[in-house]
Design an enzyme around this catalytic site. Structure first.
Site, PDB file in Angstrom:
ATOM      1  N   HIS A 106      53.621  45.325  35.122  1.00 48.81           N
ATOM      2  CA  HIS A 106      52.204  44.951  35.022  1.00 48.81           C
ATOM      3  C   HIS A 106      51.352  45.936  34.225  1.00 48.81           C
ATOM      4  O   HIS A 106      50.223  46.257  34.613  1.00 48.81           O
ATOM      5  CB  HIS A 106      51.624  44.748  36.416  1.00 48.81           C
ATOM      6  N   HIS A 175      46.759  37.163  38.050  1.00 44.28           N
ATOM      7  CA  HIS A 175      47.561  37.393  39.250  1.00 44.28           C
ATOM      8  C   HIS A 175      46.801  36.997  40.522  1.00 44.28           C
ATOM      9  O   HIS A 175      46.810  37.734  41.514  1.00 44.28           O
ATOM     10  CB  HIS A 175      47.975  38.865  39.314  1.00 44.28           C
ATOM     11  N   GLU A 306      52.054  32.760  38.185  1.00 42.39           N
ATOM     12  CA  GLU A 306      51.678  33.600  37.049  1.00 42.39           C
ATOM     13  C   GLU A 306      52.306  33.037  35.769  1.00 42.39           C
ATOM     14  O   GLU A 306      53.492  33.237  35.512  1.00 42.39           O
ATOM     15  CB  GLU A 306      52.143  35.032  37.277  1.00 42.39           C
TER      16      GLU A 306
END
Length: 341
Positions: A106, A175, A306
């Protein structure tokens, strides 16, 4: 017509004012802050016309500046995992911060979810911009990024655009953690899900794709027809879902997933131009976080869809390309459509 209003959400410890943008249509109320482009609230109607907030999050800025599992955030420069935080581009090796077991996840230690974006009110929404410096979090190239949220009726559109000065891996997503029964509800077992994907990516013990593109046929990853999540997850005999489902690449957003919560009648439909969707059932929530209104968020109390490039694609040439080159423009769109049944 969507109304767009603003207010102050808080002030960052190091300086900088975080604003909230309130987007409201006749059936959806969304709140998005300029820190991390985070969706902090998303209220939709049930079949009786009652609004409930269906995303996990916090009441104040401190919750989002402290360590948290990316609630509602825009993720970048690269969403999901890169094996050992390593990749090679144009003959040059790069090493990213390691922040998820042996891997990078991420965007690194300070990804796009942890920076203050510059907002601009647009018709029916808000556009955020950010410039990521060459070398930020180990990534090559100066990257200019724009994320636009637009609300029309029951449809929230997320459009991502980016330009780079050097070739760089690129993979943006949102997210948000959803619970269609309302945030703070103990689990998602009474939800019904459909994902229109014939293949998924098996992963190793560190959640990196093995490289195999496996058929869902005959497995518990076959979600092409509606299944009850509680029953399906019990059969899975794993911690839960945290896997990429492989989608057909399209120029216009195509329906890829649908979630139905029968008790409330709420339906979430997701369409995207992205080649994959990571279906995650909040396996790592453990009840230690206190969320909005004092809510506790235990394991399996939400799900994420996602939309993104395939995980570790920069290291797997057989996967769809995830590199953005100088002179090119990254353009991806995802639609969240909210309705009742």
């Amino acid at each position: 017509m969507t109304s767009v209003t603003t207010s102050v959400f808080g002030n960052l410890p190091g300086g900088g004012t975080v604003e909230t943008f309130h987007l409201e249509s006749d059936c959806v109320k969304a709140e998005i802050i300029s820190f991390g482009c985070i969706i902090t609230r998303l209220q939709t109607k049930d079949r009786d016309g009652n609004f409930s907030d269906i995303v996990l999050g916090f009441d104040d800025l401190n919750g989002y500046t402290d360590k948290h599992p990316y609630f509602g955030s825009v993720i970048g420069r690269v969403a999901n995992r890169i094996a050992k935080g390593k990749f090679t581009v144009d003959g040059q090796d790069f090493q990213l911060p390691i922040n998820n077991g042996p891997n990078s996840i991420h965007g690194g230690l300070k990804g796009f979810d942890k920076v203050l974006w510059t907002p601009e009110v647009t018709e029916n929404g808000v556009r955020f911009s950010y410039t990521s410096a060459d070398g930020e979090e180990g990534y090559p190239g100066e990257l200019k990024v724009w994320v636009t949220y637009t609300l029309r009726g029951g449809e929230l559109t997320l459009h991502y655009k980016a330009q780079t000065s050097k070739t760089t891996p690129m993979n943006l997503t949102n997210h948000s953690y959803f619970n269609l029964a309302g945030q703070g509800t103990v689990n998602i077992y009474d939800h019904e899900i459909t994902i229109d994907a014939e293949h998924y990516l098996p992963v190793d013990e560190t959640m990196i794709p093995t490289g195999e593109v496996a058929a869902v046929q005959g497995t518990f990853f076959d979600l092409r027809k509606p299944v009850n999540l509680g029953n399906q997850m019990a059969k899975l005999q794993e911690n839960g879902y945290d896997h990429n489902f492989c989608l057909s690449v399209t120029q216009k957003p195509k329906l890829c997933a649908r979630v139905y919560h029968k008790p409330s009648g709420r339906v979430l439909s997701v369409s995207t131009t992205q080649p994959g969707v990571q279906f995650y059932t909040a396996n790592f929530l453990d009840g230690s976080l206190k969320g909005k209104g004092g809510a506790v968020y235990p394991k399996h109390s939400a799900f994420c869809l996602e939309t993104q490039a395939w995980p570790d694609a920069v290291n797997k040439p057989q996967f769809p390309n995830s590199l953005l080159h100088s002179g090119e423009e990254y353009n991806e769109t995802t639609l969240f459509n909210f309705s009742v049944q």
